[in-house]
Design an enzyme around this catalytic site. Structure first.
Site, short mmCIF file in Angstrom:
data_model
loop_
_atom_site.label_atom_id
_atom_site.label_comp_id
_atom_site.label_asym_id
_atom_site.label_seq_id
_atom_site.Cartn_x
_atom_site.Cartn_y
_atom_site.Cartn_z
N SER A 17 16.26 11.08 -118.14
CA SER A 17 17.58 10.46 -118.34
C SER A 17 18.09 10.57 -119.77
CB SER A 17 17.54 9.00 -117.89
OG SER A 17 17.28 8.96 -116.50
N LYS A 66 13.93 -1.37 -109.37
CA LYS A 66 15.30 -1.37 -108.84
C LYS A 66 15.62 -2.63 -108.02
CE LYS A 66 15.78 3.64 -108.81
NZ LYS A 66 16.02 4.85 -108.01
N ASP A 103 22.38 6.24 -106.63
CA ASP A 103 21.51 7.26 -106.05
C ASP A 103 22.16 7.96 -104.85
OD1 ASP A 103 19.35 7.09 -107.80
OD2 ASP A 103 18.33 5.55 -106.64
N GLY A 128 11.40 8.88 -94.22
CA GLY A 128 10.99 7.89 -95.21
C GLY A 128 11.80 6.61 -95.07
N GLY A 130 11.42 4.06 -97.89
CA GLY A 130 11.12 3.35 -99.13
C GLY A 130 12.37 3.09 -99.94
N ARG A 153 6.65 7.20 -91.30
CA ARG A 153 5.25 7.15 -90.85
C ARG A 153 4.98 5.76 -90.28
NH1 ARG A 153 1.30 8.44 -95.74
NH2 ARG A 153 2.24 6.49 -96.42
N ALA A 156 7.97 0.53 -88.38
CA ALA A 156 8.54 -0.81 -88.56
C ALA A 156 9.45 -0.84 -89.80
CB ALA A 156 7.42 -1.85 -88.71
N ARG A 157 9.08 -0.08 -90.83
CA ARG A 157 9.92 -0.04 -92.04
C ARG A 157 11.24 0.69 -91.75
NH1 ARG A 157 7.12 1.90 -97.34
NH2 ARG A 157 8.74 0.63 -98.29
P1 NDP Z 1 8.51 4.62 -102.09
O1 NDP Z 1 7.10 4.50 -102.59
O2 NDP Z 1 9.40 3.44 -102.13
O3 NDP Z 1 8.46 5.10 -100.55
C1 NDP Z 1 7.62 6.14 -100.16
C2 NDP Z 1 7.97 6.61 -98.75
O4 NDP Z 1 7.26 7.84 -98.50
C3 NDP Z 1 7.57 5.65 -97.64
O5 NDP Z 1 8.52 5.74 -96.61
C4 NDP Z 1 6.20 6.21 -97.18
O6 NDP Z 1 5.92 5.95 -95.83
C5 NDP Z 1 6.48 7.69 -97.32
N1 NDP Z 1 5.29 8.56 -97.48
C6 NDP Z 1 4.46 8.62 -98.55
N2 NDP Z 1 3.54 9.58 -98.36
C7 NDP Z 1 3.78 10.13 -97.13
C8 NDP Z 1 3.17 11.17 -96.38
N3 NDP Z 1 2.10 11.82 -96.84
N4 NDP Z 1 3.69 11.48 -95.17
C9 NDP Z 1 4.77 10.80 -94.71
N5 NDP Z 1 5.39 9.80 -95.37
C10 NDP Z 1 4.90 9.47 -96.57
O7 NDP Z 1 9.11 5.86 -102.90
P2 NDP Z 1 10.64 6.13 -103.24
O8 NDP Z 1 11.43 5.83 -102.02
O9 NDP Z 1 11.03 5.44 -104.49
O10 NDP Z 1 10.66 7.71 -103.58
C11 NDP Z 1 10.60 8.68 -102.53
C12 NDP Z 1 10.86 10.06 -103.12
O11 NDP Z 1 12.19 10.16 -103.63
C13 NDP Z 1 9.95 10.44 -104.29
O12 NDP Z 1 9.58 11.79 -104.12
C14 NDP Z 1 10.85 10.28 -105.52
O13 NDP Z 1 10.45 11.14 -106.58
C15 NDP Z 1 12.19 10.73 -104.94
N6 NDP Z 1 13.38 10.24 -105.66
C16 NDP Z 1 14.25 11.17 -106.18
C17 NDP Z 1 15.40 10.77 -106.82
C18 NDP Z 1 16.32 11.80 -107.38
O14 NDP Z 1 17.26 11.43 -108.12
N7 NDP Z 1 16.15 13.07 -107.05
C19 NDP Z 1 15.76 9.33 -106.96
C20 NDP Z 1 14.78 8.43 -106.37
C21 NDP Z 1 13.64 8.89 -105.74
P3 NDP Z 1 5.19 4.55 -95.35
O15 NDP Z 1 6.27 3.51 -95.36
O16 NDP Z 1 4.70 4.87 -94.00
O17 NDP Z 1 4.10 4.29 -96.36
#
Ligand code: NDP
Length: 282
Positions: A17, A66, A103, A128, A130, A153, A156-157
Site C-alpha cells: 500500500s 477489518k 475491496d 470461499g 472468509g 469447504r 455453514a459459513r
Molecule cells: P480468510 O482466512 O478470512 O478465509 C479463508 C477462506 O479460504 C475460507 O473460506 C476457507 O474455508 C478457505 N480455504 C482455505 N484454504 C482452503 C483450501 N485448501 N481449500 C478450500 N478452501 C480453503 O481469508 P481472506 O478471506 O481474508 O482471504 C482470502 C484470499 O483473498 C487470500 O488469498 C487473500 O490474499 C486474498 N485477498 C486479496 C485481496 C486483493 O486486494 N487482491 C484483498 C483481500 C484478500 P473454510 O471456511 O472452510 O476454512
C-alpha cells in the site's frame, strides 16, 4: 503540515500500500505521506486514536483487523455496513472514525473495466466464505449477475454469508461436491488456497464456454487457481493484483477527491512483482 495516511495490520512489513499510494500521489500532484504501521492484536483502537490525535487524515486497515475496524467506526458507508468489515477510515469534523469497504468495488472495477469481463446477466461462482468474500459480495451482486453461488469447504459459513446478503437478489450457498453438474461464466477464488499452493476441490466441469477465472490472491508466477483455470479451458484467468490496486484507488479517491490512473500503477507493480523487486504480498 503534510497530510498523513497509513495502513495498519499485523503483519504489515510486506504491504504494497505505501508504494501504491506514493505512485497515486505523484501522478495526481497530491502532497501527502503514507506509511505502514504494525499494530499488535488488541491494540487497534489505541493505534487509530493516536494516529488521529497526531493529525493523521486517513487509514487503510488490513488483516486481521477489518472487522474490528468496523466496530470502531461511528459511521459507515452502506457497502461497509453490510460487509461487516472496513478497510478505509477517515475522520469527521468531530474526530469520529468513518468507514468504507473498497475491496468489492475494486474487484468489480478490475473485472469489468480492466479485464473487460461482464458480470451483468452472468452466472457467477464465488469460492470461499472468509473476510475477503464478505467484502466483495455486495458490489458483485450490485453488478447484476443472473445467479450467484457462494461455495465453501465449510458450507455453514457460506450459508451464513448468503443470509447476510439475501436482500441483494438470487444468492445460493453450496459446498464443493454440490457444484457437480452446474456451470458458470465467472468463477472467483476468494479462498486462501492459492497461498498454500493448492486449488479448492471443485468439480472439473464448472466452467462454461468462454468462462473467466479470477483469483483474489496474486503472485509473481501464475497462482495455482490461475493455472487450473487455464488448463480447464477458461478464456481469461487472472490474479488479484488489479483488485489490490483498484481498492487502493477507491480509498485514495475517498480521501483526496481525485481518481488516480490505476492501470499505470497495476502495470508497474506487475513488472516489479514479476522481476522480484516486490514481494508478492498485500
Ligand atoms: P480468510 O482466512 O478470512 O478465509 C479463508 C477462506 O479460504 C475460507 O473460506 C476457507 O474455508 C478457505 N480455504 C482455505 N484454504 C482452503 C483450501 N485448501 N481449500 C478450500 N478452501 C480453503 O481469508 P481472506 O478471506 O481474508 O482471504 C482470502 C484470499 O483473498 C487470500 O488469498 C487473500 O490474499 C486474498 N485477498 C486479496 C485481496 C486483493 O486486494 N487482491 C484483498 C483481500 C484478500 P473454510 O471456511 O472452510 O476454512
Amino acid at each position: 503540515m503534510i497530510d498523513t495516511y497509513a495502513v495498519m495490520g499485523h503483519p504489515i512489513k510486506h504491504s504494497q500500500s505505501p508504494v501504491i499510494h506514493a505512485q497515486f500521489a505523484q501522478q495526481t500532484n497530491q502532497l501527502l505521506e503514507y506509511r505502514a504501521i504494525h499494530v499488535p492484536p488488541g491494540d487497534l483502537a489505541d493505534a487509530v486514536r493516536q494516529f488521529h490525535t497526531r493529525g493523521g487524515k486517513g487509514l487503510n486497515i488490513t488483516l486481521p483487523f477489518k472487522e474490528e475496524a468496523w466496530l470502531l467506526c461511528k459511521a459507515r458507508t452502506p457497502r461497509a455496513q453490510q460487509a461487516g468489515a472496513v478497510n478505509t477510515i477517515w475522520f469527521d469534523q468531530m474526530g469520529q472514525a468513518c468507514g468504507d469497504n473498497t475491496d468489492g468495488v475494486g474487484l468489480v472495477r478490475d473485472l469489468t473495466v480492466n479485464q473487460g469481463v461482464e458480470v451483468a446477466g452472468r452466472r457467477v461462482l464465488v469460492l470461499g466464505a472468509g473476510g475477503a468474500v464478505r467484502g466483495i459480495l455486495g458490489p458483485l451482486m450490485s453488478a447484476g449477475p443472473v445467479r450467484l453461488v457462494v461455495a465453501n469447504r465449510n458450507p455453514a459459513r457460506a450459508a451464513a454469508l448468503v443470509e447476510r446478503f439475501a436482500e441483494h437478489g438470487q444468492l445460493l450457498a453450496s459446498d464443493f461436491p454440490q457444484l457437480a453438474g452446474l456451470s458458470f461464466d465467472l468463477v472467483i477464488n476468494g479462498t486462501s488456497a492459492s497461498l498454500s499452493g493448492t486449488v479448492p476441490d471443485i468439480p472439473d466441469k464448472v466452467l462454461a464456454e468462454g468462462a473467466c477465472c479470477y483469483d483474489l490472491a496474486y503472485s509473481h508466477d501464475p497462482t495455482p487457481f490461475v493455472r487450473w483455470g487455464k488448463s480447464s479451458g477458461a478464456a481469461i484467468a487472472v490474479d488479484g493484483l488489479g483488485m489490490l490496486v483498484e481498492q487502493a484507488a477507491e480509498s485514495f479517491y475517498r480521501w483526496r477527491g481525485v481518481r488516480p490512473d490505476s492501470v499505470a500503477v497495476i502495470a508497474r507493480l506487475r513488472r516489479e512483482v514479476a522481476s522480484g523487486i516486490r514481494p508478492p504480498r498485500k
